[in-house]
Design a protein around this motif. Structure first.
Motif, short mmCIF file in Angstrom:
data_model
loop_
_atom_site.label_atom_id
_atom_site.label_comp_id
_atom_site.label_asym_id
_atom_site.label_seq_id
_atom_site.Cartn_x
_atom_site.Cartn_y
_atom_site.Cartn_z
N LEU A 3 9.40 3.66 -15.68
CA LEU A 3 10.67 3.71 -16.40
C LEU A 3 11.47 4.96 -16.04
O LEU A 3 12.64 4.87 -15.67
N ASP A 6 12.72 4.94 -12.38
CA ASP A 6 13.81 3.98 -12.18
C ASP A 6 15.11 4.47 -12.79
O ASP A 6 16.19 4.28 -12.23
N THR A 60 16.53 -0.98 -17.04
CA THR A 60 15.52 -0.06 -17.56
C THR A 60 15.70 0.17 -19.05
O THR A 60 14.72 0.30 -19.78
N TYR A 67 8.27 -2.33 -19.31
CA TYR A 67 7.77 -1.26 -18.45
C TYR A 67 6.46 -0.71 -18.99
O TYR A 67 5.51 -0.49 -18.24
#
Length: 154
Positions: A3, A6, A60, A67
């Protein structure tokens, strides 16, 4: 899936996309009366990069639980920062040395470094693919399309 990585990557790519769009405005907008000029392709890529980075950031935020579930259930490894740094520095070197060494040499070296950073070994295969790709693109663009790329330094 990571997470934090990203999210940071989406912000970095957003900044790069904005920089590409801003810098592409400095390139002439048309060539010989054509509506499509040298700035069109870089600006389009910059806009695409901005859009994809925004989508990644939204994904995200929306999928934080996904995630965490994936990280718990998979044999999760941290992102490979070494590969990222190698490719980033080689891309920076590519940009800085393109006019000095020319397209063929810089593209060849960049591709070999990138191939080896992503998958060690098979150096001969990397060299052959990089040489063929660089040569075909160069000669195709220059001879078939009539474009110009920085030649060899000599």
């Amino acid at each position: 899936m990571n997470l934090k990585f990203d999210q940071i990557a989406s912000i970095v790519f957003l900044a790069i996309g904005i920089l590409v769009v801003v810098e592409s405005q400095k390139i002439s907008s048309s060539a010989y009366g054509s509506t499509i000029g040298p700035s069109t392709f870089p600006m389009g890529l910059g806009i695409l990069l901005i859009g994809l980075s925004v989508l990644l950031f939204i994904e995200t935020i929306q999928n934080k639980k996904t995630y965490k579930i994936v990280e718990e259930h998979e044999d999760f490894k941290s992102p490979n920062y070494k590969r990222f740094v190698i490719i980033f520095l080689s891309a920076l070197g590519y940009v800085l040395l393109l006019d000095v060494l020319g397209y063929l040499i810089t593209t060849f070296v960049f591709l070999v470094i990138g191939f080896q950073a992503l998958e060690r070994g098979k150096i001969l295969t990397s060299i052959i693919i990089a040489a063929v790709f660089s040569s075909v693109i160069y000669f195709g663009f220059v001879n078939v399309l009539g474009g110009s790329l920085p030649g060899l330094p000599f």
